[in-house]
Write an enzyme that holds these catalytic residues in place. Structure first.
Site, short mmCIF file in Angstrom:
data_model
loop_
_atom_site.label_atom_id
_atom_site.label_comp_id
_atom_site.label_asym_id
_atom_site.label_seq_id
_atom_site.Cartn_x
_atom_site.Cartn_y
_atom_site.Cartn_z
N TRP A 132 74.76 -78.53 9.72
CA TRP A 132 75.74 -78.38 8.65
C TRP A 132 76.18 -79.61 8.08
O TRP A 132 76.54 -80.45 8.66
CB TRP A 132 76.68 -77.64 9.31
CG TRP A 132 77.94 -77.21 8.21
CD1 TRP A 132 77.68 -76.68 6.68
CD2 TRP A 132 79.25 -77.18 8.29
NE1 TRP A 132 78.72 -76.63 6.12
CE2 TRP A 132 79.88 -76.80 7.23
CE3 TRP A 132 79.89 -77.62 9.45
CZ2 TRP A 132 81.51 -76.49 6.98
CZ3 TRP A 132 81.54 -77.76 9.29
CH2 TRP A 132 81.99 -77.02 8.04
N TYR A 176 72.52 -73.71 4.97
CA TYR A 176 72.75 -75.09 4.89
C TYR A 176 71.79 -75.85 4.04
O TYR A 176 70.46 -75.81 4.15
CB TYR A 176 72.60 -75.62 6.31
CG TYR A 176 73.74 -75.19 7.43
CD1 TYR A 176 74.97 -74.41 6.98
CD2 TYR A 176 73.35 -75.26 8.88
CE1 TYR A 176 75.66 -73.78 7.84
CE2 TYR A 176 74.35 -75.01 9.57
CZ TYR A 176 75.46 -74.33 9.26
OH TYR A 176 76.26 -73.73 10.30
N SER A 185 79.55 -65.07 13.68
CA SER A 185 80.27 -66.14 13.35
C SER A 185 81.44 -66.06 12.54
O SER A 185 81.49 -65.46 11.48
CB SER A 185 79.48 -67.40 12.61
OG SER A 185 80.21 -68.33 12.43
N GLN A 229 80.58 -67.59 16.82
CA GLN A 229 80.63 -68.84 16.41
C GLN A 229 82.01 -69.17 15.63
O GLN A 229 81.63 -69.03 14.51
CB GLN A 229 79.49 -69.50 15.90
CG GLN A 229 79.26 -70.81 15.53
CD GLN A 229 78.20 -71.36 15.29
OE1 GLN A 229 78.10 -72.13 14.16
NE2 GLN A 229 77.07 -71.01 15.51
N SER A 269 83.14 -77.66 14.54
CA SER A 269 84.28 -78.58 14.04
C SER A 269 85.28 -78.96 15.40
O SER A 269 86.35 -78.95 15.10
CB SER A 269 85.01 -77.99 12.78
OG SER A 269 84.24 -77.80 11.91
N ARG A 301 83.86 -88.15 5.71
CA ARG A 301 83.88 -86.61 5.38
C ARG A 301 84.96 -86.50 4.16
O ARG A 301 84.81 -85.68 3.05
CB ARG A 301 84.12 -85.80 6.37
CG ARG A 301 83.81 -84.37 6.34
CD ARG A 301 82.77 -83.78 5.75
NE ARG A 301 81.53 -84.21 6.74
CZ ARG A 301 81.53 -83.50 7.83
NH1 ARG A 301 82.11 -82.33 7.96
NH2 ARG A 301 80.27 -83.71 8.58
N GLY A 340 77.77 -82.48 15.01
CA GLY A 340 76.62 -83.10 14.05
C GLY A 340 76.69 -84.44 14.09
O GLY A 340 77.60 -85.16 14.86
N ASN A 343 78.97 -88.42 21.51
CA ASN A 343 79.48 -86.87 21.90
C ASN A 343 79.14 -86.59 23.11
O ASN A 343 79.98 -85.77 23.78
CB ASN A 343 78.97 -86.06 20.75
CG ASN A 343 79.61 -86.46 19.20
OD1 ASN A 343 80.70 -86.85 19.23
ND2 ASN A 343 78.85 -86.13 18.31
#
Length: 328
Positions: free
Chosen positions: A21, A54, A152, A177, A206, A228, A284, A294
């Site tokens: 995304w 997306y 989601s 989700q 997120s 971002r 992401g 991560n």
């Protein structure tokens, strides 16, 4: 990498999953996107999440090309349907049968696969009978185009209704989700109990709160270039946390991350994985280094005392109101 079962099913997925995304097909050039996917694979990530909306279908195409040549049976590929795609015709959105079936077939072509492991309703559609939606999903399962079904950002009542229909149709309905992080806990009081009751797990997005939980934003400080918060689309989503009181609290988490031997972002990802109803945290990346960062949150066990300290720091700024679960 550690793996967890998704819902009340036999499907194992990686604790850290890779999502595209806001990156593939838009913010990140294709060669860099391929490098990030390669880094994810090398790190042991097997679960890849995308959606037709997306980058208006481009993200699926990029992911399909990035995964081309990999052993399909070693991957779990997830995508979603609901939001408008294509030129914006009257049936280019929603969860009506026509849009679901056509979108699924188009997604499979873009992803260069005969099936997806999980096909998800990207939101709840109040304009279409739920029976029609679930029947369309059931047909995809019976055709072998989707192995499992998920949703989601459905609320507890919607999940309960969907699960009842899924049982009638013998459809493996196994996941939700939602957005979930230390700062956004709206699923805890209602969605998680309903999901546990109905046999669903959470695949959360997120977990780092759009980058706020990396600690790179400081109260009164300048926004890091290329972050971002400086991106036109990303800034709309991150704005709720760009308050000095929130950013100051995040800075107070740094000593706790040090105590755990983690970076702030690793602490944030590890935190969501402490919830037993969470099967995977979607992360992401715009650079391979972020993937390597991560994945170090996988398998981390946070002590109860540390979790209590985190709660104390974020008391008053973490959002818990279940009514804030996204509805359309």
């Amino acid at each position: 990498m550690e793996f967890r079962r998704l819902g009340r099913s036999g499907l194992n997925i990686s604790e850290i999953s890779y999502g595209n995304w806001l990156t593939h097909g838009s913010q990140v050039e294709e060669d860099q996107a391929h490098a990030c996917v390669r880094a994810a694979l090398d790190a042991g990530i097997t679960t890849f999440d995308t959606a037709d909306v997306y980058a208006n279908t481009k993200a699926e195409s990029v992911l399909g090309r990035a995964l081309a040549g990999e052993r399909r049976e070693s991957l779990e590929i997830f995508t979603k349907v609901f939001w408008p795609t294509g030129p914006g015709g009257p049936n280019d959105k929603g969860l009506g049968r026509k849009h679901i079936i056509e979108s699924a077939n188009a997604s499979l072509k873009r992803l260069q696969t005969d099936y997806v492991d999980l096909y998800q309703a990207h939101r709840f559609d109040r304009t279409v009978p739920l029976e029609e939606t679930m029947l369309a999903f059931a047909e995809l399962v019976r055709q072998g185009k989707a192995l499992y079904i998920g949703v989601s950002e459905w609320n507890a009542e919607q999940i309960t209704r969907g699960a009842a229909l899924a049982r009638e149709l013998n459809v493996p309905f196994i996941s939700n989700q939602p957005q979930y992080s230390m700062l956004w806990r709206v699923i805890e009081s209602q969605v998680v109990p309903a999901s546990e009751r109905e046999g669903l797990s959470q695949i959360v997005f997120s977990p780092i709160a759009q980058g706020v939980l990396t600690g790179k934003y400081t109260p009164g400080g300048e926004l890091p270039s290329g972050s971002r918060a400086t991106d036109e689309r990303g800034s709309k989503m991150i704005s709720r946390w760009m308050r000095d009181d929130v950013l100051a609290k995040v800075q107070e988490l740094k000593p706790l991350a040090d105590e755990a031997g983690l970076t702030l972002s690793q602490l944030a990802v590890a935190w969501v994985l402490q919830n037993p109803n969470v099967a995977s945290a979607i992360t992401g990346a715009s650079r391979p280094e972020q993937v390597h960062e991560n994945v170090k949150a996988a398998g981390v066990k946070l002590e109860a005392e540390l979790l209590e300290k985190i709660d104390a720091v974020l008391d008053g700024v973490a959002e818990t109101d279940p009514r804030l679960t996204v509805t359309v």
